[in-house]
Design an enzyme around this catalytic site. Structure first.
Site, PDB file in Angstrom:
ATOM      1  N   TRP A  69       0.836  -1.206   0.000  1.00 10.74           N
ATOM      2  CA  TRP A  69       0.000   0.000   0.000  1.00 10.74           C
ATOM      3  C   TRP A  69       0.864   1.246   0.000  1.00 10.74           C
ATOM      4  O   TRP A  69       0.549   2.236  -0.663  1.00 10.74           O
ATOM      5  CB  TRP A  69      -0.970  -0.010   1.187  1.00 10.74           C
ATOM      6  N   ASP A 104      -1.655   6.491   6.426  1.00 12.36           N
ATOM      7  CA  ASP A 104      -2.674   5.545   5.995  1.00 12.36           C
ATOM      8  C   ASP A 104      -2.911   4.607   7.178  1.00 12.36           C
ATOM      9  O   ASP A 104      -2.088   3.742   7.459  1.00 12.36           O
ATOM     10  CB  ASP A 104      -2.168   4.778   4.762  1.00 12.36           C
ATOM     11  N   LYS A 109     -11.756  -2.154   7.126  1.00  9.87           N
ATOM     12  CA  LYS A 109     -10.944  -3.026   7.968  1.00  9.87           C
ATOM     13  C   LYS A 109     -11.446  -2.970   9.412  1.00  9.87           C
ATOM     14  O   LYS A 109     -11.849  -3.969   9.960  1.00  9.87           O
ATOM     15  CB  LYS A 109      -9.468  -2.618   7.925  1.00  9.87           C
TER      16      LYS A 109
HETATM   17  C1  LIG Z   1      -7.009  -2.148   2.301  1.00  7.74           C
HETATM   18  C2  LIG Z   1      -5.983  -1.091   2.366  1.00  7.74           C
HETATM   19  C3  LIG Z   1      -5.895  -0.078   1.395  1.00  7.74           C
HETATM   20  C4  LIG Z   1      -6.800  -0.050   0.191  1.00  7.74           C
HETATM   21  O1  LIG Z   1      -8.018   0.459   0.570  1.00  7.74           O
HETATM   22  P1  LIG Z   1      -9.181   0.697  -0.511  1.00  7.74           P
HETATM   23  O2  LIG Z   1     -10.245   1.290   0.368  1.00  7.74           O
HETATM   24  O3  LIG Z   1      -9.516  -0.616  -1.105  1.00  7.74           O
HETATM   25  O4  LIG Z   1      -8.683   1.661  -1.515  1.00  7.74           O
HETATM   26  C5  LIG Z   1      -4.941   0.891   1.545  1.00  7.74           C
HETATM   27  N1  LIG Z   1      -4.103   0.891   2.597  1.00  7.74           N
HETATM   28  C6  LIG Z   1      -4.138  -0.056   3.537  1.00  7.74           C
HETATM   29  C7  LIG Z   1      -3.176  -0.017   4.681  1.00  7.74           C
HETATM   30  C8  LIG Z   1      -5.084  -1.079   3.462  1.00  7.74           C
HETATM   31  O5  LIG Z   1      -5.126  -2.020   4.400  1.00  7.74           O
END
Ligand SMILES: *Cc1c(COP(=O)(O)O)cnc(C)c1O
Length: 358
Positions: free
Chosen positions: A101, A170, A194
């Site tokens: 990511w 993030d 998540k």
């Molecule tokens: C799942 C995830 C993403 C992607 O998220 P989307 O909502 O599918 O764009 C980005 N960063 C992390 C750390 C993730 O776990």
């Protein structure tokens, strides 16, 4: 049979939340219509957005210097939207590459300014198993971007970089799982699916003084100011997602808030890692100090044990517990909503598997 959902995302939600959401799909606030069918501008629905924002502010300790908005496009759109809004074409931003990511965030940021990858723990085979230390910011850099928890590889920042510039994080897979000092951050963002709710809604917490400084033209829908000025209601918001998010935040409040979650999460993860370390048939995949409390990755010592342990897990009602294809083995995602009994079920399976081969 009990089912244990170890999915990395969309992921397990607290049972009481799912029950309330299911009831509201049939009938929202005794109106005779369901929450999926009701106007986001109606008196019935409108308070939900303000409620979710107020709860998140209180739970995370977010001051008035920050705006909180609920947007669409997932964390993946934030990879671009953040630099578009706060990084000028000639500005520098620092990025730390700790996983898939993080690399995707780097790729997007390069479209909008100068990106300096100040540290990367990428290995020759393309995987990652650690978090770097002793990182220094580039003089003059606008911000430093990190991925607080690496969902795929199962590593997590235990101590954030100690730098003078704002951190941009993030936090998709560990937001509200542990106490953090929001004031260290310029932006915190997270796809809800998540640890916070269903997919379709993304939470963005942004320090307001960082905005309005770049001179590029920003499309209306991608300008944070649009969503801030309209209380996340400029256009139709992801209404059901925000509704469920509000229920999850209420559940967090009723269960001791983030400090109580953190204590439970630490205990759950420690218990599972202890079995991985004790059981001669399994081993962890990342540096012990950097192990994630959210996504516990482990592999069988003997590759031939992968299929039979998977079969045993399926028999025991485990859902989505295999590792990402780049790592293999197993990954137990044990977000806030996973009860300790789920950890116990995994440990029991590992011990029974060991006995069956003795
Ligand atoms: C799942 C995830 C993403 C992607 O998220 P989307 O909502 O599918 O764009 C980005 N960063 C992390 C750390 C993730 O776990």
């Amino acid at each position: 049979m009990t089912t244990w959902n170890f999915s990395s995302g969309p992921a397990i939600l607290p049972r009481p939340v799912v029950e309330k959401a299911a009831a509201a799909v049939l009938d929202f606030k005794e109106s005779g219509i369901g929450v999926l069918e009701c106007s986001h501008r109606s008196k019935r629905y409108e308070p939900v957005v303000a409620s979710a924002e107020a709860r998140l502010r209180k739970l995370m300790g977010i001051s008035d210097e920050y705006a909180v908005v609920f947007v669409q496009g997932g964390a993946s759109l934030q990879f671009a939207q953040i630099p578009m809004n706060i990084l000028g074409q000639d500005d520098v931003a620092d990025y730390v590459d700790t996983g898939t990511w993080a690399s995707k965030a780097i790729k997007e940021a390069k479209l909008f300014g100068k990106v300096n990858v100040v540290a990367s723990t990428k290995k020759e085979d393309g995987t990652y198993s650690s978090i770097p230390t002793g990182i220094k910011a580039t003089p003059g850099a606008k911000y430093m971007h990190i991925t607080s928890n690496n969902t795929i590889f199962g590593t997590q920042w235990k101590q954030f970089p100690d730098v003078e510039i704002p951190l941009v994080a993030d936090m998709s897979s560990d937001i509200c799982s542990r106490v953090i000092d929001v004031n260290k951050f310029g932006v915190i963002y997270a796809g809800a699916q998540k640890n916070l709710g269903p997919s379709g809604v993304t939470v963005v917490i942004v320090r307001k003084d960082l905005l309005g400084k770049v001179d590029r033209k920003i499309p209306t829908m991608l300008d944070y100011k649009t969503h801030i000025d309209n209380g996340s209601m400029f256009n139709t918001p992801p209404a059901f997602g925000i509704f469920v998010l509000d229920l999850v935040l209420q559940w967090l409040e009723e269960n001791g808030g983030i400090p109580a979650m953190e204590a439970k999460n630490k205990a759950k993860a420690a218990k599972l890692y202890a079995e991985i370390d004790r059981n001669p048939l399994f081993k962890g995949t990342v540096d012990v100090a950097d192990r994630s409390d959210m996504n516990v990755c482990f592999i069988p010592v003997n590759k031939e044990h992968e299929a039979p342990f998977k079969a045993l897990g399926l028999e025991r009602g485990f859902v989505d517990f295999t590792g990402h294809r780049s790592v293999g083995g197993f990954r137990a995602s044990i977000y806030n909503a996973m009860p300790e009994a789920g950890i116990d079920a995994m440990i029991q399976a590992m011990q029974d598997f060991e006995k069956s081969l003795a």
